[in-house]
Design an enzyme around this catalytic site. Structure first.
Site, PDB file in Angstrom:
ATOM      1  N   THR A 172       0.850  -1.184   0.000  1.00 23.01           N
ATOM      2  CA  THR A 172       0.000   0.000   0.000  1.00 23.01           C
ATOM      3  C   THR A 172       0.886   1.235   0.000  1.00 23.01           C
ATOM      4  OG1 THR A 172      -1.725   1.226   1.189  1.00 23.01           O
ATOM      5  CG2 THR A 172      -0.141   0.026   2.531  1.00 23.01           C
TER       6      THR A 172
ATOM      7  N   ASN B 234      -0.379   3.921   1.438  1.00 13.38           N
ATOM      8  CA  ASN B 234      -0.965   4.635   2.573  1.00 13.38           C
ATOM      9  C   ASN B 234      -0.118   4.339   3.815  1.00 13.38           C
ATOM     10  OD1 ASN B 234      -2.565   5.071   4.965  1.00 13.38           O
ATOM     11  ND2 ASN B 234      -4.365   5.216   3.672  1.00 13.38           N
TER      12      ASN B 234
ATOM     13  N   ASP C  47      -7.786  -4.403   0.854  1.00 13.55           N
ATOM     14  CA  ASP C  47      -8.740  -3.516   0.209  1.00 13.55           C
ATOM     15  C   ASP C  47      -9.808  -3.273   1.248  1.00 13.55           C
ATOM     16  OD1 ASP C  47      -9.372  -1.967  -2.082  1.00 13.55           O
ATOM     17  OD2 ASP C  47     -11.092  -3.255  -2.433  1.00 13.55           O
TER      18      ASP C  47
ATOM     19  N   PHE D   3      -7.845   8.508   9.569  1.00 12.88           N
ATOM     20  CA  PHE D   3      -7.680   8.929   8.181  1.00 12.88           C
ATOM     21  C   PHE D   3      -8.881   8.412   7.408  1.00 12.88           C
ATOM     22  CE2 PHE D   3      -5.293   4.989   8.856  1.00 12.88           C
ATOM     23  CZ  PHE D   3      -5.743   4.163   7.835  1.00 12.88           C
TER      24      PHE D   3
ATOM     25  N   TYR E 182     -12.413   8.103   6.077  1.00  9.14           N
ATOM     26  CA  TYR E 182     -13.742   8.548   6.505  1.00  9.14           C
ATOM     27  C   TYR E 182     -13.887   8.576   8.026  1.00  9.14           C
ATOM     28  CZ  TYR E 182     -14.843   7.665   1.581  1.00  9.14           C
ATOM     29  OH  TYR E 182     -14.849   7.693   0.204  1.00  9.14           O
ATOM     30  N   ASP E 183     -12.797   8.322   8.752  1.00 10.67           N
ATOM     31  CA  ASP E 183     -12.855   8.177  10.215  1.00 10.67           C
ATOM     32  C   ASP E 183     -13.559   9.328  10.945  1.00 10.67           C
ATOM     33  OD1 ASP E 183     -11.610   5.753   9.984  1.00 10.67           O
ATOM     34  OD2 ASP E 183      -9.711   6.355  10.898  1.00 10.67           O
TER      35      ASP E 183
END
Length: 199
Positions: free
Chosen positions: A8, A10, A70, A153, A155-156
């Site tokens: 990833t 991220n 995912d 990070f 939609y948290d």
């Protein structure tokens, strides 16, 4: 020592997974340590399919075992959207801010201020010997229009988990988040499988 690449870009996910794998006899690497790679073409129809595509793609690129995830959010009033399109909800070059703005727009269009929602995560480990392991996790809650908290990070700041009424995923501690989160649950299941595999 076996090398496992966290497939990833991220860095928040890299940190979470590195901590979960810290006790295993492995060297955990991030994609950043290999320079620039193209993105895997995530054309699966489920979280697990997309995670497997990424794990196998980056295993071939790096020559190392890879773990890919995912994950995304499914909002009931939006028919389960954004789902597998969560990272690109606002378009191909979307970021957290534009994705969250798109979420708010869709909630306004639906005429609601909140909706039941769940976070989903699928993890796939693809080893160099061809072994494949999968795991999944889910966290139920609601999305609301009012963002709160700085810790998360994605939609948290808009996701209120059922286990912590009145607090968002971005307001709880990392330890609390790990205990209830979709990724935490999927990671614990994956770690059990890896402990057995790496014996």
């Amino acid at each position: 020592m076996k090398k496992i690449v966290i497939a990833t870009k991220n860095q928040g996910k890299v940190r979470e997974m590195r901590a979960a794998l810290a006790h295993l006899p492995v060297e955990v690497l991030s994609l950043k340590e290999f320079g620039q790679f193209p993105d895997a073409v995530e054309n699966g129809s489920t979280f697990t399919e997309n995670a497997r595509i990424k794990a196998e793609f980056y295993r071939e690129k790096t020559g190392c075992a890879c773990i890919a995830d995912d994950s995304g959010i499914e909002v009931a009033v939006l028919g389960g959207a954004p789902g597998i399109h969560s990272a690109r909800f606002a378009g191909f070059h979307a970021d957290d801010a534009t994705n969250n703005e798109k979420l708010l727009q869709e909630l306004r269009k639906a005429g609601v201020k909140e909706s039941p929602a769940d976070y989903r995560c699928a993890l796939v480990f693809a080893d160099t010997d061809g072994s494949i392991f999968t795991s999944e996790g889910r966290c139920d809650g609601t999305v609301q229009m009012v963002p709160r908290g700085e810790n998360g990070f994605g939609y948290d700041p808009y996701f209120y988990p059922a286990e912590y009424p009145g607090r968002t995923m971005a307001e709880i501690s990392l330890a609390e988040k790990d205990r209830i989160s979709h990724r935490g649950k999927a990671l614990r299941e994956m770690v059990c499988k890896l402990e057995e595999h790496l014996k």
